[in-house]
Design a protein around this motif. Structure first.
Motif: not given
Length: 390
Positions: A243-260, A360-367
């Protein structure tokens, strides 16, 4: 055609009621299907069949590695003809080769080095060829840069609407095989041709051209996806099953690797990949890796463990049902509903599931990865974490 009907009826009768098969069950089923396909083709001499007959039995041949290999050999022989028919055969052989990862790097040579490339690309096989090439690795495409550059000439203002629509696949190929200063003028020419044709188009052509326009103007179509900041994804609803909402924007995730992971509840392969996504989630700490299941309002929730629910026009209802779906299916990662369609043209998505990885900078490295490409996904994640010393 009679063989196909007979085989499909037999397989449907045998397997239609199979529920919750284990990996071992699936293995046995594949082996049985292949054996039945081989039996259905056992009395045929593939070499003696006409092109029409080969096309008719292809659905059966694809069920069996043995038959598929035999078909591929026949098509490769036919592909030696320096004619449009030979090109068509080369494309058919390439399509069969796509099933073998080890053979995929050879596909560009099969298609782009064919002597009848220019003539063959004008036919129906041309669109299939572009789709196949768009799934090939960059290293296998770059040696054919000159041929790919010349293919851009087929997308002129007088080209059929179907050809202009296929430019999406062409640009996907050109963008990895050619430098940006070569691709940009071609993209501009194609977009101008699409705009001109769209003005007078009707029905399906108009809708297809409209999608092509959006693609051309999106990040993927501009060649500004890989290596660029993630295109906008506006998430009005972001939750985990607690039930938690950990962030509001993809931009909030800078500093992490993100898998969409782009998906929808009605997409069988998407839901089927959940165990692999769960494995990946448990393999990395949450403060280093964020996994986001990206979807959009679909108007329905195709529950797996209960009846589907119609939610058309009721966002709150769909959100509540989606939370139930997540709990039922053991989703251990974050899910976000975006204002952008799950088939967002910014990412050039034509089918789901579709995985993109951000650094971690929010850039797409693979798609364009599939969740089943576990090794490639994890290798990318590990490399990104290692670069940051984490």
């Amino acid at each position: 055609q009679q063989r196909i009907v007979k085989l499909y009826e037999a397989l449907n009768q045998k397997y239609s009621k199979m529920s919750n098969p284990t990996p071992e069950d699936m293995k046995k089923m594949r082996e049985d299907v292949a054996a039945q396909a081989d039996a259905a083709l056992a009395d045929l001499d593939l070499v003696s069949l006409s092109d029409e007959q080969l096309a008719a039995i292809e659905p059966i041949a694809r069920m069996s590695p043995k038959a598929s290999e035999a078909m591929k050999t026949v098509f490769k022989t036919k592909a030696e003809q320096p004619t449009a028919a030979g090109f068509d055969a080369a494309v058919q052989a390439a399509a069969l080769a796509m099933a073998s990862p080890a053979e995929i790097p050879s596909i560009p040579s099969m298609i782009l080095a064919h002597p009848a490339l220019a003539e063959g690309m004008k036919g129906e096989a041309g669109m299939m060829a572009l789709q196949l090439l768009s799934d090939c690795p960059a290293d296998s495409l770059k040696p054919h840069a000159d041929a790919i550059l010349r293919m851009g000439d087929m997308f002129g203002a007088d080209a059929p609407a179907a050809t202009l629509v296929s430019a999406e696949s062409y640009l996907a190929v050109a963008s990895v095989a050619l430098p940006k200063d070569k691709v940009d003028p071609i993209r501009t020419k194609i977009l101008n041709a699409i705009d001109a044709r769209y003005a007078s188009a009707e029905g399906r052509d108009r809708k297809a051209l409209e999608r092509a326009q959006k693609f051309m103007k999106g990040a993927a179509g501009r060649g500004e996806l890989i290596g660029f900041t993630c295109p906008p994804l506006t998430c009005d609803w972001v939750v985990r099953t607690d039930g938690t909402s950990p962030w509001k924007s993809i931009a909030d995730l800078k500093g992490k690797v993100v898998v969409l992971d782009f998906w929808a509840t009605w997409c069988g392969p998407c839901v089927g990949s959940f165990p692999k996504v769960a494995e990946m989630r448990s393999a990395y700490p949450a403060d280093k890796l964020e996994i986001v299941g990206v979807t959009s309002l679909q108007g329905t929730i195709a529950h797996q463990k209960r009846d589907p629910v119609d939610c058309e026009g009721d966002a709150a209802k769909e959100q509540a049902e989606l939370m139930t779906f997540m709990k039922d299916m053991g989703v251990t990662w974050t899910v976000g509903i975006t204002n952008e369609d799950v088939f967002t043209t910014d990412f050039g998505i034509r089918g789901i599931p579709f995985v993109a990885i951000l650094d971690q900078q929010g850039k797409v490295v693979k798609a364009g990865l599939h969740p089943s490409a576990k090794d490639e996904i994890r290798k990318t994640i590990d490399e990104l974490l290692a670069k940051s010393g984490k």
